[in-house]
Write a protein that holds these residues in place. Structure first.
Motif, PDB file in Angstrom:
ATOM      1  N   ASN B  46     -25.961  -4.472  19.569  1.00 62.50           N
ATOM      2  CA  ASN B  46     -25.127  -3.257  19.619  1.00 62.50           C
ATOM      3  C   ASN B  46     -25.783  -2.081  18.886  1.00 62.50           C
ATOM      4  OD1 ASN B  46     -23.024  -4.453  21.101  1.00 62.50           O
ATOM      5  ND2 ASN B  46     -22.228  -5.395  19.223  1.00 62.50           N
ATOM      6  N   LYS B 312     -19.116   1.793  25.086  1.00 59.40           N
ATOM      7  CA  LYS B 312     -18.651   0.407  25.032  1.00 59.40           C
ATOM      8  C   LYS B 312     -19.054  -0.284  23.727  1.00 59.40           C
ATOM      9  CE  LYS B 312     -18.635  -0.365  29.999  1.00 59.40           C
ATOM     10  NZ  LYS B 312     -19.432  -0.919  31.091  1.00 59.40           N
ATOM     11  N   LEU B 313     -19.779   0.416  22.864  1.00 62.67           N
ATOM     12  CA  LEU B 313     -20.143  -0.187  21.570  1.00 62.67           C
ATOM     13  C   LEU B 313     -18.861  -0.497  20.792  1.00 62.67           C
ATOM     14  CD1 LEU B 313     -23.073   2.189  20.473  1.00 62.67           C
ATOM     15  CD2 LEU B 313     -23.283  -0.235  21.082  1.00 62.67           C
ATOM     16  N   PRO B 314     -18.841  -1.623  20.071  1.00 62.60           N
ATOM     17  CA  PRO B 314     -17.596  -1.976  19.359  1.00 62.60           C
ATOM     18  C   PRO B 314     -17.087  -0.865  18.451  1.00 62.60           C
ATOM     19  CG  PRO B 314     -19.226  -3.758  19.221  1.00 62.60           C
ATOM     20  CD  PRO B 314     -19.900  -2.614  19.897  1.00 62.60           C
ATOM     21  N   GLY B 315     -17.987  -0.181  17.780  1.00 59.58           N
ATOM     22  CA  GLY B 315     -17.586   0.906  16.868  1.00 59.58           C
ATOM     23  C   GLY B 315     -16.892   2.027  17.620  1.00 59.58           C
ATOM     24  N   VAL B 317     -15.379   1.819  20.609  1.00 59.74           N
ATOM     25  CA  VAL B 317     -14.098   1.336  21.156  1.00 59.74           C
ATOM     26  C   VAL B 317     -13.030   1.351  20.065  1.00 59.74           C
ATOM     27  CG1 VAL B 317     -12.927  -0.681  22.136  1.00 59.74           C
ATOM     28  CG2 VAL B 317     -15.225  -0.059  22.931  1.00 59.74           C
ATOM     29  N   GLU B 318     -13.417   0.857  18.890  1.00 58.48           N
ATOM     30  CA  GLU B 318     -12.481   0.797  17.768  1.00 58.48           C
ATOM     31  C   GLU B 318     -11.997   2.193  17.379  1.00 58.48           C
ATOM     32  OE1 GLU B 318     -13.105  -0.829  13.398  1.00 58.48           O
ATOM     33  OE2 GLU B 318     -13.960  -2.193  14.911  1.00 58.48           O
ATOM     34  N   ASN B 321      -9.905   3.816  20.607  1.00 57.42           N
ATOM     35  CA  ASN B 321      -8.745   3.080  21.100  1.00 57.42           C
ATOM     36  C   ASN B 321      -7.406   3.721  20.725  1.00 57.42           C
ATOM     37  OD1 ASN B 321      -7.145   1.229  22.242  1.00 57.42           O
ATOM     38  ND2 ASN B 321      -8.099  -0.568  21.340  1.00 57.42           N
ATOM     39  N   ALA B 367     -12.826  -0.262  28.275  1.00 61.97           N
ATOM     40  CA  ALA B 367     -13.221  -0.977  27.056  1.00 61.97           C
ATOM     41  C   ALA B 367     -12.047  -1.068  26.086  1.00 61.97           C
ATOM     42  CB  ALA B 367     -14.407  -0.280  26.413  1.00 61.97           C
TER      43      ALA B 367
END
Lengths: 256, 435
Positions: B46, B312-315, B317-318, B321, B367
């Motif tokens: 990522n 779409k990187l977790p950071g 998305v978080e 969101n 995502a």
């Protein structure tokens, strides 16, 4: 750009006295001599051309005048997309046929000022030389013929400069523009005339055994309208000759 | 952090709108900036280099290939006279009835639109189609709009578009196909309505043009070279005119995969028009020509891949969101109303442009789990119909308008009401079936 609704009128020849359309005009009347040249009026854009450029323009237009009228029809068809694959001889045949049809349409048309569309407005406007337009017809919201007065004036001045007055009498360009649009109206309104034109051109769009579907020749209507205008206004040469000369004049003015 | 990402997106839109950067460059820059803002490491899992740039750039490779083959087929149709013959026949059959000719050109444009999109499609149908329509009295803005509405009517069947949505939204091709089949009736209906209503509203127009009797270009000009080649070639045979239908029939009727279907179209166009001795030469020449045509969309798809990987990187998305969840409508009626009102945001390279930031927003919506991927497909495909016709900055709209002699804004104003309705139809179908 100035726009002025000139009058609500029939699409007739206006100030120009239209001669008998039955007197058919010659296809390649020789260019008149320099004796017919008249001074270009003060204020005409053509006066801004240098003497050398003016002579160049005269020479180019003389070359145009030496061509047969059919050649201008061929040029118009060749400039109409869709004819890329056509043989020049075929285009010539179509050009001749369409011109003859236009002349006959003028002969058959009832005399007088009867408009093709009774509510047609004539609007005078400017900006034609910028957009390379002499006249335009729009059927909506009300049938309207737009005459581009700057182009018409330039055309009259050019006729004087070239000594072409015997070919294009004073005021005949305006009259031809109105007659040209009238021819379009006549064709639009008369499906029979359109069918006759199509049959005379004889183009086949599809043939399966004995079944033959006649094809439309793009640009033929425009040639009919020019021939009609030439005949109605008694012009000795096709309006397309003057159109081509005008194009040369506009290009010369742009270059200068 | 979500606010920072949104501000970055806004800055990206600004860069594109102000034409400071080409869209593709702006999207790559935006992708990297989002990854930095989301706290992605430089390398590793990522990360900016390995995930966003290395994995993101070729993520839409299948789409790029489909676009390339579509461009190849388009180039082949142009060179072999298939496209020209199709339009010429329409004019010959349609006669001097402007509405009939316009409907015919609309059909040809739709056929061409199933093969390839953007400016090449507009050129293939429009180079002969636009002047032919104008010659029979169709007003210029209507002529330009007819070409664009036609291409948009064919767009639901444009196989590279299926591939794009399938890869970008991670959906099976069959799902994309299913939605496109539902979208097509709206696109086709409003395209036909455009021609009928505008023909009635604007009537016919004829002009006495000074250019009509101008001398033909010299033998060296591109136009005259094209004419000379067309004269040598003559009309394409009738069975060659089926070339644009071959990929469609295979993909729709026989469930053949997208790339083989399109390759079959290439082979059909080639074998029905070319003598055996010239096959190799023509195949290579048109393939290289296809690369030239496909270069701009391929560059864009590389950039979209990078942007999609970044959002779409977790950071990311978080961070995004909660924000997206708060504003995204859940109720189907509100969904339709809100996204219909937002339609203009896909114009002028706006934030909902599918081939721009809109792809990133679609990625965020999926995502973050706001909407199911199929609903996002409905949203983006509906917006694509608007962008493909009315956006005055899209190449096909600019080309068609300028070639017709009118401004792109005039074309936008004339076509927007119709494509807005198409988008509404697509959104209603989406809300009714997916929410």
């Amino acid at each position: 750009m100035n726009t002025r609704v000139h009058r609500a009128t029939a699409l007739s020849g206006g100030a120009h006295q239209a001669p008998d359309p039955r007197a058919r005009h010659s296809r390649s009347t020789p260019p008149p001599s320099s004796a017919h040249r008249a001074p270009v009026p003060a204020g005409s854009p053509l006066r801004t051309l240098s003497p050398a450029r003016r002579e160049e323009l005269r020479a180019a237009c003389a070359r145009l005048a030496a061509l047969d009228d059919t050649e201008f029809g061929v040029r118009l068809l060749a400039n109409t997309p869709g004819h890329d694959t056509r043989d020049q001889a075929l285009l010539g045949e179509w050009a001749r046929e369409a011109a003859e049809f236009g002349t006959e349409l003028a002969t058959d048309a009832p005399a007088g000022d009867r408009p093709a569309a009774p509510r047609t407005r004539v609007v005078e406007t400017t900006g034609g030389t910028d957009r390379l337009l002499l006249a335009r017809y729009r059927s909506r919201p009300v049938p309207t013929v737009e005459l581009f007065t700057d182009t018409l004036a330039l055309g009259e001045h050019l006729v004087d400069l070239l000594g072409w007055r015997p070919l294009y009498p004073a005021g005949s360009l305006r009259a031809a523009a109105l007659a040209h649009e009238r021819a379009h109206c006549l064709l639009h309104e008369d499906a029979g005339a359109r069918r006759t034109l199509r049959d005379r051109l004889g183009h086949t769009a599809l043939r399966i055994g004995p079944l033959r579907v006649p094809g439309h020749v793009a640009g033929a209507g425009e040639l009919v309208a020019h021939a009609y205008a030439g005949a109605v206004c008694g012009l000795r040469r096709t309006p397309l000759l003057l159109t081509a000369a005008l194009m040369g004049a506009v290009q010369a003015l742009r270059e200068d | 952090m979500g606010i920072v990402i949104l501000l970055l997106m806004l800055a990206g839109v600004g860069l594109m709108l102000a034409r400071v950067l080409p869209t593709a460059f702006a999207l790559v820059l935006l992708g990297v900036a989002i990854a930095v803002a989301a706290g992605a490491p430089l390398t590793g899992e990522n990360s900016i280099l390995d995930t966003v740039l290395q994995e993101g750039a070729p993520a839409l490779a299948a789409t790029m290939l489909a676009v390339l083959i579509g461009s190849w087929l388009g180039k082949l149709m142009e060179e072999t006279g298939i496209a020209g013959t199709l339009v010429r026949k329409i004019v010959e059959f349609g006669g001097d009835r402007p509405t009939v000719v316009a409907l015919g050109v609309l059909t040809v444009s739709a056929l061409v639109g199933t093969v390839t999109g953007s400016a090449p499609a507009a050129m293939m149908a429009g180079i002969i189609g636009i002047p032919a329509m104008i010659a029979v009295g169709v007003p210029k803005t209507t002529a330009a709009g007819t070409i664009l509405m036609g291409i948009a009517a064919g767009m639901p069947f444009e196989l590279p578009v299926w591939q794009f949505f399938s890869t970008a939204l991670e959906l099976p091709v069959d799902t994309v196909k299913g939605f496109m089949l539902k979208l097509f009736p709206f696109a086709a209906f409003f395209a036909v309505l455009f021609v009928l209503v505008e023909s009635r509203r604007k009537g016919v127009e004829h002009a006495w043009s000074l250019a009509s009797a101008a001398e033909r270009d010299g033998g060296g000009s591109p136009r005259e070279r094209r004419r000379a080649r067309a004269r040598r070639m003559g009309d394409a045979p009738w069975y060659a005119l089926l070339a644009p239908l071959v990929p469609l029939v295979l993909a729709l009727g026989f469930d053949v995969a997208i790339i083989p279907s399109m390759l079959a179209g290439v082979l059909w166009a080639l074998l029905t028009t070319t003598r055996p001795g010239h096959l190799n030469k023509r195949l290579l020449r048109t393939l290289y020509g296809g690369f030239e045509i496909a270069a701009p969309p391929i560059a864009l798809f590389v950039a979209i891949g990078v942007l999609l990987a970044a959002v779409k990187l977790p950071g990311a998305v978080e961070a995004l969101n909660p924000l997206v969840e708060a504003v995204a409508p859940g109720n189907p009626v509100v969904f339709v109303l809100v996204f219909t009102l937002l339609v203009p945001l896909c114009l002028y390279r706006g934030p909902l442009n599918v081939y721009g930031l809109g792809a990133g927003i679609a990625g965020v919506l999926i995502a973050a789990g706001i909407y199911p991927a199929v609903a996002v497909l409905g949203l983006t495909a509906s917006y694509n119909q608007v962008f493909g016709v009315s956006d005055p900055t899209s190449t096909q709209t600019v080309w068609a308008a300028q070639y017709s002699g009118v401004g792109p804004q005039q074309v936008m104003l004339r076509t927007l009401p119709y494509v807005w309705c198409v988008a509404l139809g697509g959104l209603v179908v989406t809300a009714a079936t997916q929410l």
